[in-house]
Scaffold this motif. Sequence first.
Motif, PDB file in Angstrom:
ATOM      1  N   PHE A  86      14.972  72.802 -43.573  1.00 52.59           N
ATOM      2  CA  PHE A  86      15.177  71.552 -43.450  1.00 52.59           C
ATOM      3  C   PHE A  86      13.675  70.818 -43.646  1.00 52.59           C
ATOM      4  O   PHE A  86      12.577  71.562 -43.450  1.00 52.59           O
ATOM      5  N   HIS A 130      16.145  58.878 -43.005  1.00 54.38           N
ATOM      6  CA  HIS A 130      16.109  59.069 -41.569  1.00 54.38           C
ATOM      7  C   HIS A 130      16.529  57.566 -40.968  1.00 54.38           C
ATOM      8  O   HIS A 130      16.824  56.894 -41.551  1.00 54.38           O
ATOM      9  N   TRP A 134      24.397  66.677 -44.293  1.00 54.55           N
ATOM     10  CA  TRP A 134      24.062  66.815 -43.178  1.00 54.55           C
ATOM     11  C   TRP A 134      24.108  65.181 -42.006  1.00 54.55           C
ATOM     12  O   TRP A 134      23.355  64.423 -42.456  1.00 54.55           O
ATOM     13  N   TRP A 144       9.788  66.902 -35.490  1.00 56.77           N
ATOM     14  CA  TRP A 144      10.422  66.928 -36.892  1.00 56.77           C
ATOM     15  C   TRP A 144       9.711  66.543 -37.827  1.00 56.77           C
ATOM     16  O   TRP A 144       9.574  67.151 -39.153  1.00 56.77           O
TER      17      TRP A 144
HETATM   18  C1  FUL Z   1      17.819  64.836 -34.255  1.00 55.82           C
HETATM   19  C2  FUL Z   1      17.189  63.407 -34.814  1.00 55.82           C
HETATM   20  O1  FUL Z   1      17.166  62.519 -34.047  1.00 55.82           O
HETATM   21  C3  FUL Z   1      15.763  64.102 -35.381  1.00 55.82           C
HETATM   22  O2  FUL Z   1      14.673  63.107 -35.619  1.00 55.82           O
HETATM   23  C4  FUL Z   1      15.697  65.157 -36.252  1.00 55.82           C
HETATM   24  O3  FUL Z   1      16.182  64.217 -37.345  1.00 55.82           O
HETATM   25  C5  FUL Z   1      16.857  66.140 -35.844  1.00 55.82           C
HETATM   26  C6  FUL Z   1      17.012  67.182 -36.936  1.00 55.82           C
HETATM   27  O4  FUL Z   1      17.954  65.709 -35.577  1.00 55.82           O
HETATM   28  O5  FUL Z   1      19.183  64.637 -33.820  1.00 55.82           O
END
Ligand code: FUL
Length: 693
Positions: A45, A96, A180, A288
């Motif tokens: 990722f 994001h 995703w 992350w």
């Molecule tokens: C979470 C997100 O809120 C985080 O920031 C991140 O992307 C992760 C993979 O999933 O739920």
Amino acid sequence: MKKLTTLILAVLLFTQCSSVPAPKKLEPTPSPRQLAWQEMEFYAFIHFSMNTFTDDEWGYGDKDPKLFNPTNLDCKQWARVCKEAGMKGIILTAKHHDGFCLWPTKTTDYSIKQSPWKNGKGDLVKELREACDEYGLKLGIYLSPWDRNNANYGTPAYIDIFRNQLRELLTNYGELFEVWFDGANGGDGYYGGARETRKIDRKTFYDWPNTYKIVRELQPNACLFSDAGPDVRWVGTEEGFANKTNWSTLRRDEVWPGWPHYVQLRSGHEDGNYWVPAEVNTSIRPGWFYHEREDNMVKSLPQLMDIYYHSVGRNGTFLLNLPVDRRGLIHPIDEKNLIALGKQIKEDFENNLVSSYAEITASEVRGNNERYNPKQLLDNNIDTYWATNDNVVNASFTITFDEPKTFNRILLQEDIKLGQRVKKFHVEIQKDGKWNTVADETTIGYKRILRIPSTTTTKVKVVIDDAKASIVLSTFGLYDAPPMLVEPKLFRTQDGKVYIIAPDQESKIYYTLDGTNPVENTNRIEYTAPFTLVKKAIVRAVIENPKTSKFSPVAHRKFDIPSTNWKLIGRNVKDFKNIINGQSHNFGQIKKNKKGMIIDLGKTYTIDGFRYLPIQNRWSMNFIKKYAFYISMDGKRWGNPVLKGAFDNIRNHPIEQTVTGANRKGRYIKFVPIETIDNGKAASIASFDILTK
Ligand code: FUL
């Protein structure tokens, strides 16, 4: 004549095979795209976006696009590192929650087009596609449904925008292996970067079925990920594990992205009517996105190996996040640990001991047919298998070796094309003519790997105790994984005992107390149990792989006076014992006032200074920025601080801080946190030592 015999034999074999039909599929079973995905096992990722530059995890979408400005962005470096670590693909956060798009989308201006990177002419998704192609990696995309920048978020118009973004990504960047969709998808939707909320109903707002159709139409081979699949499910935690019992089946209709009962996703549903296997996603760092302050919190090789065994080893896949830094590169510490992980995985499974077996038998073979003989477990082919007759759900196979074999890993695979079947199994080994159970477990699935203490034997028996239908196992392996050659952990507890910890039980640990290198010093001491150390000394320790005589890097720690007789004076400190127990995983707190932390050291020393380790916890920032340190003979008269100063870079680098130069006699010390990073009411301390002359 010879030809005729061969022909007769072939006919015989054919009639024998065809007379015993293969076990019927136990539905649900995986689709071809799910099978291809499962076999990838380990992939990356990458979280990289505006948040990288603003030090955020969840941006509001109100940051100036000009801030996005990597200086050395190089997708080829990402791909090279991932490839070297044995990963099979990369999933990129194309957008994001803050809405910033990494490709030149037509749907919004909030994208790299407005950034100084490549004068707004760059396309990060395209660059990563090209790098993946060059290194033979697959590409996946993360597109956040939640968008805190888009002014239309929360209205139907946004769904069109979101789908158009998806269409752009699905059409312009070649074949994708996974799409995703994050379960963190709003509900308290900020929009337009305005930090106002526009409520959505997470169950209905996105109209998922129609969005999924777009993916099916444009990328029929891509697996759709969400809390609920439909192809791949979240594992219900971001800590890096699936449960030991892990079904690839799910009652999918009950689940939706944002489902509150997500803990169930760690095991799936035994009675699930859809095939929705688990993907274990976690980050190599606490966050992350990249934060400089987490440079010393990168997961170590033993931690990463645990995650591997708790994901791939438990019928899941392993999606490991790499927070690319502000230069646009995988940070050197992350790179080092990731490559060490890839190397260790390879070494653990280098040599399958079952390749030199003397005999393999089973309590039952389907139709007594060669095609289902337990030998099929050993042929390195996941498409051939050992099977029992219909409805036989309890059976075993036994492997015998000419010579004793030593192993600490057991690997089993079901042929999931025919469904996931095994509910319960155990493994026995023969010792002095008696069978001993070494593992007692539940599900297997695509792959199950057990770590057991090192065991030596000539006979191993795997017993399937219960299954949903006849047994279909494709692979069996036994491995002798070598110890991990990482620096051992060193600490001293309050009672003055020094602990040296290796990640594996089988490894040997050596140390010296005289400053010499334990690799070179043949008078080094073998560590077998914690030892008491009350004098000042430097402990140098190393781990050895006894079979290869290879050594780990040397760990060293300077121990000063032990905290055994220290007493806390006053009531200004909470959990004092955590501060002086020499370990970093827990902490105590000093109230932020002039009283500070006063310690009676039990006798008079010539004190030179102190060592302070800030709290090592992702969420706390109550690191001490400015401090004063006092020394007193009687604990009453303190005078001026003997040491006073600031830890300038502690926000970004909360590592152990050492301050010396006091050189004053005293029995009492006072440590006052004058300022903390978060301006809170207390300072949290993981550990504290006194340094003497
Ligand atoms: C979470 C997100 O809120 C985080 O920031 C991140 O992307 C992760 C993979 O999933 O739920």
